[in-house]
Scaffold this motif. Structure first.
Motif, PDB file in Angstrom:
ATOM      1  N   VAL A   1       0.846  -1.186   0.000  1.00 54.88           N
ATOM      2  CA  VAL A   1       0.000   0.000   0.000  1.00 54.88           C
ATOM      3  C   VAL A   1       0.886   1.242   0.000  1.00 54.88           C
ATOM      4  O   VAL A   1       1.855   1.330   0.752  1.00 54.88           O
ATOM      5  N   VAL A   2       0.548   2.173  -0.870  1.00 53.06           N
ATOM      6  CA  VAL A   2       1.278   3.444  -0.983  1.00 53.06           C
ATOM      7  C   VAL A   2       0.295   4.544  -0.599  1.00 53.06           C
ATOM      8  O   VAL A   2      -0.689   4.750  -1.290  1.00 53.06           O
ATOM      9  N   GLY A   3       0.552   5.225   0.506  1.00 53.53           N
ATOM     10  CA  GLY A   3      -0.357   6.292   0.925  1.00 53.53           C
ATOM     11  C   GLY A   3      -1.420   5.782   1.885  1.00 53.53           C
ATOM     12  O   GLY A   3      -1.384   4.647   2.351  1.00 53.53           O
ATOM     13  N   PRO A   4      -2.403   6.642   2.163  1.00 57.41           N
ATOM     14  CA  PRO A   4      -3.411   6.316   3.173  1.00 57.41           C
ATOM     15  C   PRO A   4      -4.377   5.231   2.723  1.00 57.41           C
ATOM     16  O   PRO A   4      -4.592   5.009   1.542  1.00 57.41           O
ATOM     17  N   ARG A   5      -4.940   4.578   3.727  1.00 60.00           N
ATOM     18  CA  ARG A   5      -5.980   3.574   3.488  1.00 60.00           C
ATOM     19  C   ARG A   5      -7.332   4.239   3.698  1.00 60.00           C
ATOM     20  O   ARG A   5      -7.467   5.112   4.552  1.00 60.00           O
ATOM     21  N   ARG A   6      -8.307   3.773   2.931  1.00 58.94           N
ATOM     22  CA  ARG A   6      -9.657   4.320   3.028  1.00 58.94           C
ATOM     23  C   ARG A   6     -10.656   3.171   3.091  1.00 58.94           C
ATOM     24  O   ARG A   6     -10.411   2.113   2.511  1.00 58.94           O
ATOM     25  N   PRO A   7     -11.809   3.378   3.740  1.00 64.44           N
ATOM     26  CA  PRO A   7     -12.841   2.338   3.714  1.00 64.44           C
ATOM     27  C   PRO A   7     -13.377   2.183   2.291  1.00 64.44           C
ATOM     28  O   PRO A   7     -13.651   3.169   1.616  1.00 64.44           O
ATOM     29  N   ARG A   8     -13.473   0.924   1.839  1.00 66.01           N
ATOM     30  CA  ARG A   8     -13.951   0.634   0.479  1.00 66.01           C
ATOM     31  C   ARG A   8     -15.060  -0.414   0.546  1.00 66.01           C
ATOM     32  O   ARG A   8     -14.919  -1.413   1.243  1.00 66.01           O
ATOM     33  N   HIS A   9     -16.104  -0.186  -0.174  1.00 63.31           N
ATOM     34  CA  HIS A   9     -17.241  -1.108  -0.248  1.00 63.31           C
ATOM     35  C   HIS A   9     -16.849  -2.284  -1.145  1.00 63.31           C
ATOM     36  O   HIS A   9     -16.417  -2.081  -2.276  1.00 63.31           O
ATOM     37  N   GLU A  10     -16.944  -3.521  -0.634  1.00 60.84           N
ATOM     38  CA  GLU A  10     -16.614  -4.674  -1.471  1.00 60.84           C
ATOM     39  C   GLU A  10     -17.283  -5.944  -0.972  1.00 60.84           C
ATOM     40  O   GLU A  10     -17.680  -6.052   0.179  1.00 60.84           O
TER      41      GLU A  10
ATOM     42  N   ILE B   1     -17.432 -15.354   0.184  1.00 60.03           N
ATOM     43  CA  ILE B   1     -18.338 -14.988   1.283  1.00 60.03           C
ATOM     44  C   ILE B   1     -19.580 -14.369   0.631  1.00 60.03           C
ATOM     45  O   ILE B   1     -19.766 -13.154   0.646  1.00 60.03           O
ATOM     46  N   PRO B   2     -20.421 -15.184   0.009  1.00 61.73           N
ATOM     47  CA  PRO B   2     -21.559 -14.638  -0.743  1.00 61.73           C
ATOM     48  C   PRO B   2     -22.556 -13.911   0.156  1.00 61.73           C
ATOM     49  O   PRO B   2     -22.661 -14.185   1.349  1.00 61.73           O
ATOM     50  N   ASP B   3     -23.243 -12.971  -0.450  1.00 59.68           N
ATOM     51  CA  ASP B   3     -24.324 -12.233   0.223  1.00 59.68           C
ATOM     52  C   ASP B   3     -23.844 -11.418   1.411  1.00 59.68           C
ATOM     53  O   ASP B   3     -24.610 -11.166   2.345  1.00 59.68           O
ATOM     54  N   ARG B   4     -22.591 -11.023   1.384  1.00 61.84           N
ATOM     55  CA  ARG B   4     -22.066 -10.195   2.478  1.00 61.84           C
ATOM     56  C   ARG B   4     -21.235  -9.074   1.878  1.00 61.84           C
ATOM     57  O   ARG B   4     -20.383  -9.313   1.021  1.00 61.84           O
ATOM     58  N   VAL B   5     -21.470  -7.873   2.337  1.00 61.86           N
ATOM     59  CA  VAL B   5     -20.712  -6.703   1.892  1.00 61.86           C
ATOM     60  C   VAL B   5     -19.988  -6.145   3.106  1.00 61.86           C
ATOM     61  O   VAL B   5     -20.542  -6.066   4.198  1.00 61.86           O
ATOM     62  N   VAL B   6     -18.734  -5.789   2.918  1.00 60.64           N
ATOM     63  CA  VAL B   6     -17.922  -5.246   4.015  1.00 60.64           C
ATOM     64  C   VAL B   6     -17.285  -3.926   3.570  1.00 60.64           C
ATOM     65  O   VAL B   6     -17.289  -3.591   2.385  1.00 60.64           O
ATOM     66  N   TRP B   7     -16.729  -3.218   4.528  1.00 67.35           N
ATOM     67  CA  TRP B   7     -16.052  -1.942   4.280  1.00 67.35           C
ATOM     68  C   TRP B   7     -14.629  -2.000   4.846  1.00 67.35           C
ATOM     69  O   TRP B   7     -14.318  -1.319   5.820  1.00 67.35           O
ATOM     70  N   PRO B   8     -13.747  -2.802   4.266  1.00 71.43           N
ATOM     71  CA  PRO B   8     -12.377  -2.866   4.788  1.00 71.43           C
ATOM     72  C   PRO B   8     -11.586  -1.611   4.414  1.00 71.43           C
ATOM     73  O   PRO B   8     -11.936  -0.886   3.478  1.00 71.43           O
ATOM     74  N   LEU B   9     -10.511  -1.371   5.158  1.00 75.98           N
ATOM     75  CA  LEU B   9      -9.601  -0.279   4.812  1.00 75.98           C
ATOM     76  C   LEU B   9      -8.673  -0.770   3.707  1.00 75.98           C
ATOM     77  O   LEU B   9      -7.963  -1.757   3.884  1.00 75.98           O
ATOM     78  N   ARG B  10      -8.690  -0.109   2.564  1.00 78.46           N
ATOM     79  CA  ARG B  10      -7.867  -0.476   1.415  1.00 78.46           C
ATOM     80  C   ARG B  10      -7.044   0.734   0.977  1.00 78.46           C
ATOM     81  O   ARG B  10      -7.491   1.867   1.073  1.00 78.46           O
TER      82      ARG B  10
END
Length: 133
Positions: A82-91, A96-105
């Motif tokens: 990772v280069v620079g800041p991480r941000r929450p991303r919808h994915e 893991i079907p039928d599940r959406v998460v917001w990890p820091l990417r």
């Protein structure tokens, strides 16, 4: 040919993948990568790793639209920094079907990989391709 996608809690998803020998990409692995792309398209995904189909090779495929073109790569022995800041991303995740998460990417990543020709490349990408890697 589409492949079966391994889903949680299958323990194969936690098995570390093994490096593909440098400079050596067999026809079997090339065929596997093509089958992974077919599986990815059929599942409407953007990335798939070998452990998600029950294999242990360090192999991933990504196919992400970027404007009017496609960021499509077959990635052996992928390393991502990772280069620079991480941000929450919808994915979501095909395992893991039928599940959406917001990890820091990382919005921007540096990556190195061996291509299907057995040659190492490195680059930087930002946005959706970075998230897919």
């Amino acid at each position: 040919m589409t492949l079966d996608i391994v889903k949680l809690p299958d323990p194969r998803l936690r098995v570390p993948c093994t490096r593909v020998p440098d400079g050596v990409v067999s026809q079997e692995l090339l065929d596997l990568a093509e089958a992974m792309f077919e599986t990815l398209r059929a599942a409407n995904g953007v990335g798939l790793s070998a452990n998600q189909i029950g294999r242990t090779e360090r192999l991933a495929v990504v196919q992400v639209p970027v404007g009017d073109r496609m960021f499509r790569r077959t990635l052996f022995n992928l390393e991502v920094t990772v280069v620079g800041p991480r941000r929450p991303r919808h994915e979501g995740c095909l395992s893991i079907p039928d599940r959406v998460v917001w990890p820091l990417r990382g919005h921007t990543v540096a990556f190195k990989y061996m291509s299907d020709e057995g040659i190492y490349y490195g680059n930087h990408v930002s946005g959706y391709p970075a998230q897919a890697l």
